[in-house]
Design a protein around this motif. Structure first.
Motif, PDB file in Angstrom:
ATOM      1  N   ALA A 325       0.850  -1.190   0.000  1.00  0.00           N
ATOM      2  CA  ALA A 325       0.000   0.000   0.000  1.00  0.00           C
ATOM      3  C   ALA A 325       0.883   1.237   0.000  1.00  0.00           C
ATOM      4  O   ALA A 325       2.011   1.214   0.505  1.00  0.00           O
ATOM      5  CB  ALA A 325      -0.920   0.024   1.216  1.00  0.00           C
ATOM      6  N   VAL A 326       0.379   2.326  -0.572  1.00  0.00           N
ATOM      7  CA  VAL A 326       1.094   3.605  -0.588  1.00  0.00           C
ATOM      8  C   VAL A 326       0.177   4.671   0.007  1.00  0.00           C
ATOM      9  O   VAL A 326      -0.978   4.815  -0.418  1.00  0.00           O
ATOM     10  CB  VAL A 326       1.509   4.007  -2.016  1.00  0.00           C
ATOM     11  N   ALA A 341       1.371   6.383  -8.733  1.00  0.00           N
ATOM     12  CA  ALA A 341       0.591   6.243  -9.964  1.00  0.00           C
ATOM     13  C   ALA A 341       1.054   5.026 -10.758  1.00  0.00           C
ATOM     14  O   ALA A 341       0.228   4.259 -11.288  1.00  0.00           O
ATOM     15  CB  ALA A 341       0.701   7.503 -10.812  1.00  0.00           C
ATOM     16  N   ALA A 342       2.375   4.839 -10.859  1.00  0.00           N
ATOM     17  CA  ALA A 342       2.909   3.695 -11.602  1.00  0.00           C
ATOM     18  C   ALA A 342       2.526   2.382 -10.931  1.00  0.00           C
ATOM     19  O   ALA A 342       2.145   1.412 -11.594  1.00  0.00           O
ATOM     20  CB  ALA A 342       4.424   3.820 -11.723  1.00  0.00           C
ATOM     21  N   LEU A 343       2.631   2.335  -9.613  1.00  0.00           N
ATOM     22  CA  LEU A 343       2.269   1.112  -8.884  1.00  0.00           C
ATOM     23  C   LEU A 343       0.774   0.843  -8.977  1.00  0.00           C
ATOM     24  O   LEU A 343       0.336  -0.307  -9.083  1.00  0.00           O
ATOM     25  CB  LEU A 343       2.694   1.240  -7.423  1.00  0.00           C
ATOM     26  N   ARG A 348      -0.229  -3.148  -8.752  1.00  0.00           N
ATOM     27  CA  ARG A 348       0.713  -3.703  -7.780  1.00  0.00           C
ATOM     28  C   ARG A 348       0.472  -3.198  -6.363  1.00  0.00           C
ATOM     29  O   ARG A 348       0.928  -3.803  -5.397  1.00  0.00           O
ATOM     30  CB  ARG A 348       2.151  -3.363  -8.208  1.00  0.00           C
ATOM     31  N   ALA A 349      -0.228  -2.077  -6.193  1.00  0.00           N
ATOM     32  CA  ALA A 349      -0.409  -1.515  -4.860  1.00  0.00           C
ATOM     33  C   ALA A 349      -1.770  -0.847  -4.752  1.00  0.00           C
ATOM     34  O   ALA A 349      -2.354  -0.403  -5.749  1.00  0.00           O
ATOM     35  CB  ALA A 349       0.700  -0.498  -4.554  1.00  0.00           C
ATOM     36  N   ILE A 350      -2.257  -0.767  -3.524  1.00  0.00           N
ATOM     37  CA  ILE A 350      -3.427   0.045  -3.226  1.00  0.00           C
ATOM     38  C   ILE A 350      -2.942   1.397  -2.730  1.00  0.00           C
ATOM     39  O   ILE A 350      -2.013   1.481  -1.915  1.00  0.00           O
ATOM     40  CB  ILE A 350      -4.329  -0.631  -2.165  1.00  0.00           C
ATOM     41  N   VAL A 351      -3.522   2.470  -3.253  1.00  0.00           N
ATOM     42  CA  VAL A 351      -3.155   3.827  -2.851  1.00  0.00           C
ATOM     43  C   VAL A 351      -4.220   4.334  -1.881  1.00  0.00           C
ATOM     44  O   VAL A 351      -5.421   4.276  -2.173  1.00  0.00           O
ATOM     45  CB  VAL A 351      -3.031   4.750  -4.075  1.00  0.00           C
ATOM     46  N   ASP A 395      -5.636   9.869  -7.744  1.00  0.00           N
ATOM     47  CA  ASP A 395      -6.802   9.580  -6.916  1.00  0.00           C
ATOM     48  C   ASP A 395      -6.573   8.280  -6.153  1.00  0.00           C
ATOM     49  O   ASP A 395      -6.295   7.241  -6.761  1.00  0.00           O
ATOM     50  CB  ASP A 395      -8.057   9.449  -7.778  1.00  0.00           C
ATOM     51  N   PRO A 396      -6.703   8.297  -4.824  1.00  0.00           N
ATOM     52  CA  PRO A 396      -6.502   7.070  -4.051  1.00  0.00           C
ATOM     53  C   PRO A 396      -7.572   6.023  -4.373  1.00  0.00           C
ATOM     54  O   PRO A 396      -8.694   6.354  -4.759  1.00  0.00           O
ATOM     55  CB  PRO A 396      -6.631   7.542  -2.600  1.00  0.00           C
ATOM     56  N   ASP A 397      -7.209   4.769  -4.216  1.00  0.00           N
ATOM     57  CA  ASP A 397      -8.200   3.699  -4.286  1.00  0.00           C
ATOM     58  C   ASP A 397      -9.106   3.737  -3.060  1.00  0.00           C
ATOM     59  O   ASP A 397     -10.288   3.405  -3.134  1.00  0.00           O
ATOM     60  CB  ASP A 397      -7.492   2.336  -4.339  1.00  0.00           C
TER      61      ASP A 397
END
Length: 435
Positions: A325-326, A341-343, A348-351, A395-397
């Motif tokens: 997570a980021v 943004a790339a992840l 690959r990641a939840i923002v 924009d976060p997930d």
């Protein structure tokens, strides 16, 4: 004649994150005062004499001219958009140059320069006065500090975004959210030095709109670390990244080297102003496959280049497979936007957190004749998916409002990220269901 929007500054991708002239945090919480010759500027710049009122010191006026002309010329010849967004840049010079030449101190000079750079409506365009540049350069050294982190605000002035624990500012009762006048009226302003043991008076407006004049005495404190690993929670590793500074990828690789694949990882990029592009690539190499495309940049001439994962993550040969997570917020800028943004695009990641600042052009620093520094956008940038983050942000997930740094407040964004990661399936690189 011209718009009067307030711009923010971003660090160069070729240099360490160095704090703002106008937009990166003016870090007083605790990077070389640059100087050099200025080449002759073509046309009327090189031949225009200095015309000032007699009371103004001539050396001051001549330096004002050199600094202003260097900034104006750099925009004209180096700005990523050769059309300068359709602005009449010669008219801008005629408008602002007389006031710049008549400035009696650095504060006045750089306020005029900022007004001209605001015409670009570019969150990366900013000029740091010499005192600010010196503080930025000394950010990771022991030095005299007040203990506050300031961000410029629309319409002028600065907002307190952090108060360092144990600092003179904390002892004086300064609080997150207070605002400091940026023009020096009534007290200290960021273009002035901070000296150990020399009391300063600062004119604040608190969150209720009440003026508060605070006197505090800066003192030397050790620098805050640029990267911090928190292993206090079971099966969770939180990596706090203050900036994309030299050594980040190597440090992150070391933190991940012996980590169990069952341990979730949280990258905390809140309040992160960005920094080196190569360190952003190094972070991505810790989690994405080698040679994977993650962005495209386009320079002033219109030539585009694809950015691919290529930096080594601290010597790792394979990317980590840990659930990821980021954390981001409205003060996450530049590399702290393009990395999540790339992840996120790669799945690959939840923002988690708040929408980022939307300040993602590629910029570079230029030393100014008086020891100040100009930061200017030199290339445009879009993600691998074709999204231009400039003026848009990430924009976060999972949207979670920031706690505004209030003492004792729970870190809701971090707690939400950990809870989401713990629901992630065991599949490699899978993202949690956040619906």
């Amino acid at each position: 004649m011209f718009p009067a929007t307030r711009s923010l500054r971003l660090p160069s991708p070729r240099r360490p994150a160095q704090g703002p002239a106008r937009g990166l945090a003016l870090i007083l919480a605790g990077v070389l005062a640059l100087a050099g010759g200025v080449p002759a500027v073509a046309g009327e710049l090189a031949s225009t004499p200095v015309v000032v009122a007699a009371p103004l010191d001539r050396a001051r006026a001549e330096m004002n001219q050199r600094v202003f002309d260097r900034v104006w010329s750099e925009v004209r010849t180096q700005y990523y958009d050769p059309a300068i967004h359709g602005l009449d840049w010669t008219e801008a010079r005629r408008t602002y140059r007389p006031d710049a030449l008549a400035a009696r101190d650095d504060g006045q000079l750089y306020r005029v320069i900022d007004q001209m750079l605001d015409l670009l409506d570019d969150d990366h365009a900013g000029a740091a006065p010499p005192a600010v540049a010196r503080r930025q350069d000394a950010q990771r050294r022991r030095r005299a500090v007040m203990g506050v982190t300031l961000y410029p605000q629309d319409g002028g002035g600065y907002r307190i975004d952090r108060v360092r624990p144990g600092s003179p500012a904390e002892a004086a009762g300064v609080r997150v959210g207070w605002r400091l006048a940026g023009d020096g009226s009534g007290g200290w302003s960021p273009d002035r030095e901070v000296v150990d043991g020399r009391p300063l008076t600062l004119a604040f407006t608190d969150t209720e709109g009440v003026r508060r004049d605070v006197t505090l005495t800066p003192r030397e404190m050790d620098p805050l670390p640029a990267f911090v690993a928190d292993r206090s929670r079971p099966d969770v590793l939180v990596l706090r990244i203050e900036g994309f500074e030299p050594g980040l990828g190597r440090w992150m690789g070391a933190q991940l080297a012996d980590l169990s694949p069952d341990t979730a990882v949280v990258l905390d990029m809140r309040d992160n102003p960005g920094g080196l592009l190569m360190e952003a690539d190094a972070v991505l190499s810790c989690f994405l496959p080698d040679r994977m495309a993650w962005a495209t940049r386009t320079n002033r001439s219109g030539r585009s280049a694809t950015l691919r994962v290529q930096e080594a993550c601290g010597g790792r040969t394979e990317p980590a497979t840990n659930a990821l997570a980021v954390l981001v917020d409205g003060s996450s800028r530049s590399a702290a936007e393009l990395t999540p943004a790339a992840l996120q695009e790669a799945g690959r990641a939840i923002v988690v957190g708040e929408r980022t600042a939307g300040a993602v052009l590629i910029s570079q620093d230029t030393p100014l004749p008086d020891g100040g520094r100009l930061t200017l956008s030199r290339a445009d940038f879009v993600t691998a998916g074709g999204v231009r983050l400039e003026k848009r942000g990430v924009d976060p997930d999972l949207v979670v409002a920031d706690a505004e740094g209030e003492p004792g407040a729970a870190d809701e964004a971090l707690l939400a990220a950990i809870a989401a990661l713990r629901t992630t399936s065991a599949a490699v690189g899978a993202r949690p269901d956040v619906n």
